[in-house]
Write an enzyme that holds these catalytic residues in place. Structure first.
Site, PDB file in Angstrom:
ATOM      1  NE  ARG A  30      -3.117   4.162  -0.016  1.00  0.00           N
ATOM      2  CZ  ARG A  30      -3.653   3.356  -0.917  1.00  0.00           C
ATOM      3  NH1 ARG A  30      -4.953   3.141  -0.916  1.00  0.00           N
ATOM      4  NH2 ARG A  30      -2.901   2.760  -1.823  1.00  0.00           N
TER       5      ARG A  30
ATOM      6  CG  MET B  85      -2.239  -0.671   0.908  1.00  0.00           C
ATOM      7  SD  MET B  85      -3.489   0.120   1.895  1.00  0.00           S
ATOM      8  CE  MET B  85      -4.960  -0.557   1.216  1.00  0.00           C
ATOM      9  CB  CYS B  86       2.747   3.539   0.340  1.00  0.00           C
ATOM     10  SG  CYS B  86       4.113   2.463   0.816  1.00  0.00           S
ATOM     11  N   GLY B  87       0.635   5.558   1.439  1.00  0.00           N
ATOM     12  CA  GLY B  87      -0.213   6.697   1.129  1.00  0.00           C
ATOM     13  C   GLY B  87       0.639   7.893   0.759  1.00  0.00           C
TER      14      GLY B  87
END
Lengths: 297, 252
Positions: A32, A1-3
């Site tokens: 995230r 994910m990651c935001g």
């Protein structure tokens, strides 16, 4: 994910509260990326001939005064494990002074405008520890990380700074980063981690060094990077956004008279004033979007 | 809107339902937790009792709003929603007065989902039935692996739309992105504008009177009355990639 979040102020009110807005956006992206977080904030440009360094020390209670005098600079501010020090010399010289004086310190960013803070842990806690909410500035990028390719460390957190006043945040993962890293090392690009995103950052640095514009360097990513990515790139004057042609990784852009914002998910934009009325769209795959202060002003 | 057992639906003169007289139950997601909202919506299906008209305000991009509905409810959402809004929908009508993120109406079984703005990727993914109407544009992978849903997009759709689409109809009033209908089975694709590129085993097919009629019917159901059904072109499977036998045609 990651935001990913990005905020670009078009009005003095937003500049005045840039840090508070950035923190609100970052908190929305915690789910995230709960592993680590980081921001690059563009503020208070120093005069020609000076360099603003953001340094990170792994030691608690670092003696930043001694560090500053050892490199002939002045402390601008200290936030948790990071300090911004202004050195009256060009960037290359400033960085080699740091290496000579204290090889255990890490230069997180260098330039005239950029400041870069990042650390492991929940985004909200990171933002509070670094007192980011009181920062003013023209624009900023933020990242919340859910690690996939390499270890969860301060160094492996995003953003990665690549060249002066330039930084990159990334949602996704790259498959050919080892091959690219070997190629870039031969070209003289230095890497500090085994992280895939740092390779993308190094790639941009290399292309810019070879004379490409930021837009051309990003378009080169479409050819040379294998993997999934939504990139946001911060520059002294603004920011750029690129999604890979498959576009699995999300991104949404919104704009009002007061700001331009990008985020992985809309709810990070919903916390901004006037978000309900903002013009909103999804960036097209494989298209480079650039916002430049000169163009907006 | 229907009148299931226990619904608070009154009958007007001549047996006409006068549901419009019912006040909508208003839920403010700025104060009500999302799970409470969805639970209340599910409870109507489980108990057969409760309001049939709902209005949701301040969604602010929340994920999974009005998911898993299983009753003839009318749900209006004022604002932009996040991922998987109206996912797995059955029977209900969900209207979004804003944009929707990834996976609107994914795996819908029946009912109607209308988005007044644009939608992100994978709209109507794997949906088995019902109608999804998007008045703006749909991003990549619209109708991916659709299994019987009808999708009408007023604007354009992104790349890889109707990827591995099995059955159902995708009507695009604007343009389609690259690799339309890649590895398609028996879904029907109707596009009025340009197609950036067809995916593997997807070909243009003759637009016969029955197909114009079908598009006309779908536009009518979507309440789009200023688009001419005769302007569409039809795309579908060349049946060279998957193992098509005529005996199974009825299965789609």
């Amino acid at each position: 994910m990651c935001g990913i979040v990005g905020l670009f102020a078009k009005s003095p009110e937003i500049e005045e509260h840039l840090g508070a807005h950035l923190v609100a956006m970052l908190a929305q992206m915690s789910d995230r990326g709960p592993d680590s977080a980081g921001v690059a904030v563009y503020r208070d440009p120093v005069a020609d001939g000076l360099t603003k360094l953001t340094l990170y020390s792994p030691h608690r209670d670092e003696d930043w005064r001694t560090v500053a005098s050892a490199i002939g600079g002045e402390i601008d501010s200290v936030r948790a494990s990071h300090a911004v020090i202004v050195v009256p010399t060009e960037a290359g010289e400033a960085e080699s002074r740091v290496r000579a004086a204290r090889s255990d310190l890490r230069v997180m960013s260098a330039g005239r405008v950029i400041e870069l803070y990042k650390d492991v842990g929940l985004p909200e806690i990171f933002a509070a520890t670094f007192e980011l909410a009181n920062l003013k500035g023209s624009h900023a990028l933020g990242h919340t990380r859910m690690a996939t390719e390499s270890r969860v460390t301060t160094e492996g957190s995003h953003p990665f700074s690549t060249g002066l006043d330039l930084c990159l945040v990334h949602n996704g993962s790259l498959s050919n980063h080892n091959t690219l890293r070997r190629m870039l090392r031969r070209e003289g690009i230095e890497f500090q981690t085994e992280n895939d995103t740092e390779v993308a950052a190094g790639y941009l640095e290399w292309r810019l060094r070879e004379g490409a514009s930021l837009e051309q360097a990003l378009e080169g990513c479409l050819e040379d990077l294998d993997g999934f990515y939504t990139f946001a790139v911060g520059t002294a004057n603004g920011f750029a956004v690129l999604r890979d042609p498959i576009a699995c990784k999300p991104a949404v852009l919104a704009e009002t008279d007061d700001w331009v914002a990008m985020a992985s998910e809309y709810h990070a934009i919903a916390v901004l004033p006037g978000a309900d009325e903002a013009r909103m769209w999804e960036p097209e795959p494989g298209i480079v979007y650039v916002w430049d202060r000169a163009a907006v002003a | 809107m229907g009148a299931g057992a226990g619904d608070r639906v009154r009958l007007g003169p001549g047996g006409r339902r006068v549901t419009t007289m019912l006040e909508a139950e208003v839920i403010d997601l700025a104060v009500t937790p999302l799970r409470d909202l969805n639970q209340r919506l599910h409870d109507v299906a489980l108990s057969g009792e409760g309001p049939t008209r709902w209005r949701i305000v301040n969604p602010r991009g929340a994920h999974a709003v009005a998911c898993g509905l299983d009753a003839e409810l009318e749900v209006e959402i004022d604002g932009h929603v996040g991922y998987y809004c109206a996912g797995m929908n059955k029977l209900a009508t969900v209207r979004v007065r804003g944009n929707a993120s990834t996976g609107i109406a994914e795996n819908m079984m029946s009912g109607l989902v209308v988005v007044e703005g644009s939608v992100s990727q994978s709209a109507g993914a794997t949906a088995h039935g019902g109608l999804l109407v998007v008045h703006g544009d749909a991003a990549a992978r619209c109708g991916i692996s659709m299994k019987g849903v009808d999708i009408v997009v007023r604007g354009s759709v992104g790349h890889l739309s109707a990827f591995m689409a099995q059955t159902g109809n995708l009507v695009v009033c604007g343009d389609a992105g690259d690799a339309l209908g890649d590895s398609i089975y028996e879904a029907r694709l109707y596009v009025r504008g340009g197609v950036a590129g067809l995916g593997a085993d997807c070909i243009e097919k003759e637009m016969r009177a029955e197909h114009v009629e079908q598009v006309r019917g779908l536009l009518e159901r979507a309440r789009i009355d200023d688009v001419d059904a005769a302007e569409f072109r039809r795309y579908g499977s060349a049946r060279r990639l998957y193992n098509f036998t005529i005996d199974n045609a009825g299965a789609y």
